[in-house]
Design a protein around this motif. Structure first.
Motif, PDB file in Angstrom:
ATOM      1  N   ALA A  51      27.051  43.239  30.567  1.00  0.00           N
ATOM      2  CA  ALA A  51      28.033  44.068  29.876  1.00  0.00           C
ATOM      3  C   ALA A  51      29.448  43.760  30.360  1.00  0.00           C
ATOM      4  O   ALA A  51      30.391  43.665  29.560  1.00  0.00           O
ATOM      5  CB  ALA A  51      27.703  45.543  30.082  1.00  0.00           C
ATOM      6  N   VAL A  52      29.616  43.590  31.675  1.00  0.00           N
ATOM      7  CA  VAL A  52      30.944  43.278  32.230  1.00  0.00           C
ATOM      8  C   VAL A  52      31.420  41.915  31.727  1.00  0.00           C
ATOM      9  O   VAL A  52      32.601  41.727  31.381  1.00  0.00           O
ATOM     10  CB  VAL A  52      30.901  43.319  33.774  1.00  0.00           C
ATOM     11  CG1 VAL A  52      32.214  42.784  34.359  1.00  0.00           C
ATOM     12  CG2 VAL A  52      30.646  44.732  34.261  1.00  0.00           C
ATOM     13  N   GLU A  53      30.495  40.954  31.666  1.00  0.00           N
ATOM     14  CA  GLU A  53      30.862  39.615  31.190  1.00  0.00           C
ATOM     15  C   GLU A  53      31.325  39.666  29.729  1.00  0.00           C
ATOM     16  O   GLU A  53      32.242  38.939  29.326  1.00  0.00           O
ATOM     17  CB  GLU A  53      29.677  38.667  31.337  1.00  0.00           C
ATOM     18  CG  GLU A  53      30.012  37.229  30.992  1.00  0.00           C
ATOM     19  CD  GLU A  53      28.849  36.287  31.275  1.00  0.00           C
ATOM     20  OE1 GLU A  53      29.078  35.060  31.275  1.00  0.00           O
ATOM     21  OE2 GLU A  53      27.722  36.774  31.522  1.00  0.00           O
ATOM     22  N   THR A  54      30.692  40.542  28.931  1.00  0.00           N
ATOM     23  CA  THR A  54      31.077  40.681  27.528  1.00  0.00           C
ATOM     24  C   THR A  54      32.454  41.324  27.392  1.00  0.00           C
ATOM     25  O   THR A  54      33.280  40.906  26.574  1.00  0.00           O
ATOM     26  CB  THR A  54      30.031  41.529  26.774  1.00  0.00           C
ATOM     27  OG1 THR A  54      28.754  40.896  26.873  1.00  0.00           O
ATOM     28  CG2 THR A  54      30.411  41.683  25.308  1.00  0.00           C
ATOM     29  N   GLN A  59      37.904  37.195  33.181  1.00  0.00           N
ATOM     30  CA  GLN A  59      37.914  37.465  34.628  1.00  0.00           C
ATOM     31  C   GLN A  59      36.531  37.354  35.279  1.00  0.00           C
ATOM     32  O   GLN A  59      36.402  37.428  36.491  1.00  0.00           O
ATOM     33  CB  GLN A  59      38.447  38.881  34.892  1.00  0.00           C
ATOM     34  CG  GLN A  59      39.865  39.113  34.420  1.00  0.00           C
ATOM     35  CD  GLN A  59      39.907  39.770  33.049  1.00  0.00           C
ATOM     36  OE1 GLN A  59      39.053  39.462  32.215  1.00  0.00           O
ATOM     37  NE2 GLN A  59      40.891  40.644  32.836  1.00  0.00           N
ATOM     38  N   PHE A  60      35.486  37.184  34.482  1.00  0.00           N
ATOM     39  CA  PHE A  60      34.132  37.335  35.034  1.00  0.00           C
ATOM     40  C   PHE A  60      33.713  36.213  35.979  1.00  0.00           C
ATOM     41  O   PHE A  60      32.908  36.432  36.878  1.00  0.00           O
ATOM     42  CB  PHE A  60      33.110  37.449  33.889  1.00  0.00           C
ATOM     43  CG  PHE A  60      31.737  37.799  34.382  1.00  0.00           C
ATOM     44  CD1 PHE A  60      31.431  39.083  34.796  1.00  0.00           C
ATOM     45  CD2 PHE A  60      30.755  36.817  34.485  1.00  0.00           C
ATOM     46  CE1 PHE A  60      30.175  39.401  35.280  1.00  0.00           C
ATOM     47  CE2 PHE A  60      29.493  37.130  34.973  1.00  0.00           C
ATOM     48  CZ  PHE A  60      29.204  38.438  35.363  1.00  0.00           C
ATOM     49  N   ASP A  61      34.251  35.008  35.784  1.00  0.00           N
ATOM     50  CA  ASP A  61      33.829  33.888  36.642  1.00  0.00           C
ATOM     51  C   ASP A  61      34.015  34.197  38.125  1.00  0.00           C
ATOM     52  O   ASP A  61      33.231  33.751  38.974  1.00  0.00           O
ATOM     53  CB  ASP A  61      34.607  32.620  36.274  1.00  0.00           C
ATOM     54  CG  ASP A  61      34.091  31.998  34.980  1.00  0.00           C
ATOM     55  OD1 ASP A  61      32.952  32.354  34.582  1.00  0.00           O
ATOM     56  OD2 ASP A  61      34.812  31.190  34.377  1.00  0.00           O
ATOM     57  N   GLU A  62      35.050  34.970  38.455  1.00  0.00           N
ATOM     58  CA  GLU A  62      35.308  35.315  39.857  1.00  0.00           C
ATOM     59  C   GLU A  62      34.271  36.314  40.400  1.00  0.00           C
ATOM     60  O   GLU A  62      34.091  36.423  41.610  1.00  0.00           O
ATOM     61  CB  GLU A  62      36.712  35.914  39.996  1.00  0.00           C
ATOM     62  CG  GLU A  62      37.828  34.959  39.604  1.00  0.00           C
ATOM     63  CD  GLU A  62      39.192  35.626  39.701  1.00  0.00           C
ATOM     64  OE1 GLU A  62      39.245  36.756  40.238  1.00  0.00           O
ATOM     65  OE2 GLU A  62      40.189  35.021  39.260  1.00  0.00           O
ATOM     66  N   LEU A  63      33.604  37.014  39.492  1.00  0.00           N
ATOM     67  CA  LEU A  63      32.640  38.053  39.918  1.00  0.00           C
ATOM     68  C   LEU A  63      31.193  37.588  39.813  1.00  0.00           C
ATOM     69  O   LEU A  63      30.299  38.263  40.313  1.00  0.00           O
ATOM     70  CB  LEU A  63      32.819  39.305  39.049  1.00  0.00           C
ATOM     71  CG  LEU A  63      34.202  39.965  39.073  1.00  0.00           C
ATOM     72  CD1 LEU A  63      34.253  41.083  38.047  1.00  0.00           C
ATOM     73  CD2 LEU A  63      34.506  40.507  40.459  1.00  0.00           C
ATOM     74  N   ARG A  64      30.957  36.445  39.173  1.00  0.00           N
ATOM     75  CA  ARG A  64      29.587  36.033  38.885  1.00  0.00           C
ATOM     76  C   ARG A  64      28.718  35.945  40.149  1.00  0.00           C
ATOM     77  O   ARG A  64      27.613  36.475  40.211  1.00  0.00           O
ATOM     78  CB  ARG A  64      29.605  34.670  38.174  1.00  0.00           C
ATOM     79  CG  ARG A  64      28.217  34.258  37.666  1.00  0.00           C
ATOM     80  CD  ARG A  64      28.287  32.861  37.038  1.00  0.00           C
ATOM     81  NE  ARG A  64      29.297  32.819  35.991  1.00  0.00           N
ATOM     82  CZ  ARG A  64      29.083  33.247  34.742  1.00  0.00           C
ATOM     83  NH1 ARG A  64      27.913  33.775  34.421  1.00  0.00           N
ATOM     84  NH2 ARG A  64      30.049  33.146  33.839  1.00  0.00           N
TER      85      ARG A  64
END
Length: 331
Positions: A51-54, A59-64
Motif C-alpha cells: 500500500a505504501v509503495e502504491t 520515495q519507496f525505494d529508500e524504505l524497501r
C-alpha cells in the motif's frame, strides 16, 4: 487476498489524506477482519508495504529494505508467538490437572484429629505448592492414639501417589497400629518394592497409650520430634535412629518411649518447619523451641497455627518446603 489489499490501500490512503478518527475506526474493524481470516503478522506488514509503495512510489525505494527486514522479523515473531501460545495452553492444562490432583489428594488423605480427655491434639499441614509432599495420619482406638507424620523427598504428582500408597498401607495395618516397629517395617518393604529409587520417604510414628500416659515411637530417618517437659521448663529431642523407608528391605526399627506428665508437649514436624536457615549462626530447632515455649499455654491447634504464621513471616511469606506440624499436649 486481493479484496483485502484493495480495502487496506483505500483505508491507508484515506488516513494519509484526512488523518481522521473515522478512518482509524474503520481500520480497527479491518483488523478484526484480518484476525477472522487468520492473516499472519508478516502478511499484514507485506500488505502495508504494497500500500505504501502504491501511495508513495517515488520515495519507496529508500524504505524497501527496511520493510523487507520487518517482514522477516514478523515471520520469526509469528513463529515465536505461536510457540508461546502453545506453551501457555499446555501450562494451563497442566495447572488444571494439578488442581484436580490437589483436590483429590485433600479428600483422599484427609484424616480426623482424635480427641481425648487427657491430651489435646492439634495438626496443621500446608503444601508449598498445589500437591502436598507431607502426610499426617491418625488412628484412634479405645486404648491408644497413633500418629504417623510422613515426608516424601520429592514433590508434585509422584509424591502424591507415594502418599496414597502410604495411607493405604497404614490403613491395612490398623490392628498393628500400636506397634511402631512393625508398622515401619512393613511400610519399608512396601516402599522398597513399589517406589522409584530417586524418591525417599521419612516417617515418625508414635503411639499414645491412654491409660498410662505413655508415648512410644520409632523413626524412619525423620526429623526428631520436640519434647517439652513442663516441670523442668526444658526441651529435649525425641531421637530415634532408623533408615529412610525403601532403602534396605531388611531394616529393623527400634522403639523408644517417654512418660508424659501434665503440661508436657510433644511437637512432631517435617523438615519444612525447621529448615529456614539464612546463615550458619541460626539454630533453627532452637528458634522453633523458643516459639513453642512462647505459646505453651495455648491449645494445641493454636500452637500449630502460631508456629506457621511466625515461621512464614520469618521467611518473608515464601516457605521453602511443605509445612506440617502435630502438637500433642498432656492436660
Amino acid at each position: 487476498m486481493e479484496d483485502l489489499e484493495r480495502e487496506y490501500h483505500k483505508i491507508l490512503a484515506d488516513y494519509v489524506k484526512e488523518q481522521s478518527e473515522r478512518t482509524l475506526y474503520i481500520g480497527q474493524n479491518f483488523v478484526r477482519q484480518l484476525i477472522r481470516r487468520n492473516i499472519s503478522p508478516e502478511d499484514v506488514v507485506s500488505l502495508h508495504k504494497d500500500a505504501v509503495e502504491t501511495i508513495y512510489p517515488a520515495q519507496f525505494d529508500e524504505l524497501r529494505l527496511a520493510y523487507d527486514f520487518l517482514i522477516e522479523m514478523m515471520v520469526h515473531y509469528g513463529m515465536a508467538m505461536r510457540e508461546h501460545q502453545s506453551l501457555l495452553q499446555k501450562q494451563a492444562e497442566i495447572q488444571m490437572e494439578m488442581n484436580i490432583a490437589a483436590n483429590v489428594q485433600k479428600t483422599m488423605l484427609k484424616t480426623p484429629i482424635p480427641s481425648d480427655m487427657t491430651i489435646d491434639i492439634g495438626m496443621l499441614s500446608k503444601p508449598l505448592k498445589n500437591v502436598n509432599g507431607d502426610y499426617v495420619h491418625f488412628i484412634d482406638d479405645k486404648k491408644y492414639i497413633s500418629v504417623a507424620v510422613t515426608d516424601v523427598v520429592g514433590k508434585g504428582v509422584p509424591a502424591a501417589l507415594c502418599m496414597s500408597m502410604v495411607k493405604f498401607g497404614l490403613e491395612s495395618m490398623e490392628e498393628y497400629a500400636h506397634d511402631p516397629e512393625h508398622v515401619l517395617g512393613v511400610l519399608n518393604r512396601i516402599v522398597e518394592r513399589n517406589v522409584d529409587d530417586s524418591m525417599f520417604i521419612s516417617m515418625f510414628y508414635g503411639c499414645y497409650l491412654r491409660e498410662w500416659g505413655l508415648f512410644y515411637y520409632a523413626s524412619a530417618g525423620h526429623e526428631p520430634a520436640f519434647l517439652y517437659r513442663a516441670e523442668e521448663n526444658k526441651f529435649y529431642d525425641l531421637e530415634a535412629k532408623g533408615m529412610l523407608l525403601g532403602i534396605v528391605p531388611t531394616t529393623k526399627y527400634k522403639r523408644s518411649e517417654v512418660l508424659l506428665e501434665d503440661g508436657d508437649i510433644i511437637v512432631i514436624v517435617t523438615d519444612g518447619v525447621t529448615e529456614f536457615r539464612r546463615d550458619d549462626t541460626v539454630d533453627e530447632r532452637q528458634v522453633v523451641a523458643s516459639l513453642i515455649h512462647d505459646v505453651k499455654g495455648l491449645p494445641a491447634q493454636s500452637i500449630c497455627e502460631y508456629l506457621y504464621s511466625e515461621l512464614e513471616e520469618m521467611q518473608e511469606f515464601e516457605l521453602k518446603d511443605d509445612f506440617s506440624v502435630v502438637v500433642i499436649k498432656k492436660v
